[in-house]
Each structure stands twice: as structure tokens, then as C-alpha cells.
Motif scaffolding. Structure first.
Motif, PDB file in Angstrom:
ATOM      1  N   PHE A   1       6.439  10.412   1.892  1.00 26.14           N
ATOM      2  CA  PHE A   1       6.786   9.539   1.243  1.00 26.14           C
ATOM      3  C   PHE A   1       8.672   9.602   0.935  1.00 26.14           C
ATOM      4  CE2 PHE A   1       2.269   9.216   0.834  1.00 26.14           C
ATOM      5  CZ  PHE A   1       2.531   7.758   0.910  1.00 26.14           C
ATOM      6  N   ALA A   2       9.361  10.457   1.620  1.00 27.07           N
ATOM      7  CA  ALA A   2      10.080  11.062   1.147  1.00 27.07           C
ATOM      8  C   ALA A   2      11.064  10.281   1.528  1.00 27.07           C
ATOM      9  CB  ALA A   2      10.918  11.918   2.000  1.00 27.07           C
ATOM     10  N   ALA A   3      11.596   8.606   2.782  1.00 32.11           N
ATOM     11  CA  ALA A   3      11.653   7.645   3.293  1.00 32.11           C
ATOM     12  C   ALA A   3      11.762   7.051   1.999  1.00 32.11           C
ATOM     13  CB  ALA A   3      11.345   7.531   4.812  1.00 32.11           C
ATOM     14  N   ILE A   4      10.984   6.745   1.623  1.00 33.74           N
ATOM     15  CA  ILE A   4      11.104   5.629   0.279  1.00 33.74           C
ATOM     16  C   ILE A   4      11.495   5.902  -0.956  1.00 33.74           C
ATOM     17  CG2 ILE A   4      10.291   3.914   1.631  1.00 33.74           C
ATOM     18  CD1 ILE A   4       7.435   4.296   0.647  1.00 33.74           C
ATOM     19  N   GLY A   5      11.426   7.327  -0.806  1.00 26.45           N
ATOM     20  CA  GLY A   5      11.144   8.059  -2.242  1.00 26.45           C
ATOM     21  C   GLY A   5      12.300   7.924  -2.970  1.00 26.45           C
ATOM     22  N   PRO A   6      12.649   8.248  -4.217  1.00 32.59           N
ATOM     23  CA  PRO A   6      13.601   7.984  -5.710  1.00 32.59           C
ATOM     24  C   PRO A   6      14.932   8.866  -5.025  1.00 32.59           C
ATOM     25  CG  PRO A   6      11.737   9.308  -6.056  1.00 32.59           C
ATOM     26  CD  PRO A   6      11.814   9.101  -5.085  1.00 32.59           C
ATOM     27  N   ALA A   7      16.055   7.999  -4.852  1.00 32.73           N
ATOM     28  CA  ALA A   7      17.267   9.236  -4.708  1.00 32.73           C
ATOM     29  C   ALA A   7      17.314  10.429  -5.201  1.00 32.73           C
ATOM     30  CB  ALA A   7      18.148   8.448  -4.574  1.00 32.73           C
ATOM     31  N   GLY A   8      18.600  11.069  -5.322  1.00 32.16           N
ATOM     32  CA  GLY A   8      18.457  12.113  -6.287  1.00 32.16           C
ATOM     33  C   GLY A   8      17.491  13.215  -5.780  1.00 32.16           C
TER      34      GLY A   8
ATOM     35  N   GLN B   1       1.142  -1.017  -0.568  1.00 31.34           N
ATOM     36  CA  GLN B   1       0.133   0.049   0.205  1.00 31.34           C
ATOM     37  C   GLN B   1       1.157   1.556   0.082  1.00 31.34           C
ATOM     38  OE1 GLN B   1      -3.323  -0.077   2.919  1.00 31.34           O
ATOM     39  NE2 GLN B   1      -3.397  -2.118   2.957  1.00 31.34           N
ATOM     40  N   ILE B   2       1.475   1.377   1.065  1.00 31.10           N
ATOM     41  CA  ILE B   2       2.460   2.595   1.413  1.00 31.10           C
ATOM     42  C   ILE B   2       3.525   3.099   0.093  1.00 31.10           C
ATOM     43  CG2 ILE B   2       4.168   3.391   2.208  1.00 31.10           C
ATOM     44  CD1 ILE B   2       3.542   2.218   5.027  1.00 31.10           C
ATOM     45  N   LEU B   3       4.198   1.337  -0.935  1.00 37.62           N
ATOM     46  CA  LEU B   3       5.245   1.901  -2.366  1.00 37.62           C
ATOM     47  C   LEU B   3       4.056   2.408  -3.476  1.00 37.62           C
ATOM     48  CD1 LEU B   3       7.237  -1.215  -1.906  1.00 37.62           C
ATOM     49  CD2 LEU B   3       7.609   1.095  -1.350  1.00 37.62           C
ATOM     50  N   ALA B   4       2.734   1.309  -3.566  1.00 35.12           N
ATOM     51  CA  ALA B   4       2.388   1.864  -4.338  1.00 35.12           C
ATOM     52  C   ALA B   4       1.230   3.168  -4.381  1.00 35.12           C
ATOM     53  CB  ALA B   4       0.484   1.293  -4.292  1.00 35.12           C
TER      54      ALA B   4
ATOM     55  N   PRO C   1      -2.163   5.258   4.876  1.00 37.39           N
ATOM     56  CA  PRO C   1      -0.561   4.589   5.697  1.00 37.39           C
ATOM     57  C   PRO C   1       0.314   5.910   4.303  1.00 37.39           C
ATOM     58  CG  PRO C   1      -1.122   2.647   3.857  1.00 37.39           C
ATOM     59  CD  PRO C   1      -2.114   3.594   3.666  1.00 37.39           C
ATOM     60  N   THR C   2       1.594   6.039   5.843  1.00 36.17           N
ATOM     61  CA  THR C   2       2.598   6.383   5.030  1.00 36.17           C
ATOM     62  C   THR C   2       4.278   6.361   5.642  1.00 36.17           C
ATOM     63  OG1 THR C   2       2.530   8.513   6.566  1.00 36.17           O
ATOM     64  CG2 THR C   2       1.322   8.966   4.960  1.00 36.17           C
ATOM     65  N   ALA C   3       5.072   6.244   4.590  1.00 39.59           N
ATOM     66  CA  ALA C   3       6.415   5.781   5.011  1.00 39.59           C
ATOM     67  C   ALA C   3       6.853   6.822   6.190  1.00 39.59           C
ATOM     68  CB  ALA C   3       7.683   6.161   3.810  1.00 39.59           C
ATOM     69  N   ARG C   4       6.054   7.681   7.098  1.00 40.26           N
ATOM     70  CA  ARG C   4       6.468   7.885   8.155  1.00 40.26           C
ATOM     71  C   ARG C   4       6.450   7.473   9.727  1.00 40.26           C
ATOM     72  NH1 ARG C   4       5.165  14.934   7.557  1.00 40.26           N
ATOM     73  NH2 ARG C   4       7.444  15.658   6.428  1.00 40.26           N
ATOM     74  N   GLY C   5       5.136   6.526   9.422  1.00 43.09           N
ATOM     75  CA  GLY C   5       4.777   5.940  10.469  1.00 43.09           C
ATOM     76  C   GLY C   5       3.064   6.494  10.816  1.00 43.09           C
TER      77      GLY C   5
END
Length: 108
Positions: A101-108, A53-56, A85-89
């Protein structure tokens, strides 16, 4: 067109490079107003495992906010703001941004 491309998944060369789509079902763009896109989710998204869910949701937020003038995405389910849900918790019902979702976002 952007959501259709996300739902279609990676091209064969992208898949060969290990890329995949976490979005297993449809999401429909309902409207865009004041810099926020509203996206209708279906029950398959909320039935997915929490990690998927979080990834989608992250995939949708990053893709949609790449478009000019859109800085946030409000998700709805059955016509009501969806608790996502978010990547922040913590989960949230308000518009989601890349920061969620910055914790799992694309690098760069």
C-alpha cells in the motif's frame, strides 16, 4: 484496542482537519504469530467500493504494523484467507505489508 480506535474514526479535531476513516465496519484481531497479525474481516468490507476497500485495508495494515513485532497482516473472511486488493494493482491472498500500500501510504 488499536482496531477499536480505528473503527471509532477520527476525533472531532482530526475530522475538522479533514481526516476520515475508510473502515466502515468491524475487523477483529484473531491472533498474532511469527510477526504476522491475522485479522478477520466481515462482509461489509468486501461489499464496499474497491477504492474504499483498498483505503480500509491500507489503514489497517499501517496501523497494525506500527505495533512492535508485527510486520504483516493476514486477512481472513469466513475463516479462509481473503483475496484482497492492494494499491499495487493485483489482488493477493497472502499476508499484506506496507509495501502493498506504499503508493497510498502516509507521506514521510
Amino acid at each position: 484496542a488499536v482496531l477499536a480506535a480505528v473503527a471509532a474514526g477520527p476525533t472531532p479535531p482530526e475530522a475538522a482537519a479533514g481526516l476520515r476513516s475508510a473502515l466502515v465496519t468491524g475487523a477483529t484481531l484473531a491472533q498474532v504469530a511469527a510477526g504476522t497479525a491475522t485479522v478477520r474481516l466481515d462482509g461489509d468490507v468486501v461489499a464496499a467500493d474497491i477504492r474504499e476497500q483498498i483505503l480500509a485495508l491500507a489503514q489497517l495494515v499501517y496501523t497494525i504494523t506500527e505495533l512492535p513485532g508485527i510486520g504483516a497482516v493476514q486477512f481472513t473472511l469466513d475463516g479462509q484467507p481473503a483475496e484482497i486488493p492492494t494499491a499495487r494493482g493485483p489482488s493477493k491472498t497472502g499476508a499484506a505489508t506496507r509495501a502493498d500500500f506504499a503508493a497510498i501510504g502516509p507521506a514521510g
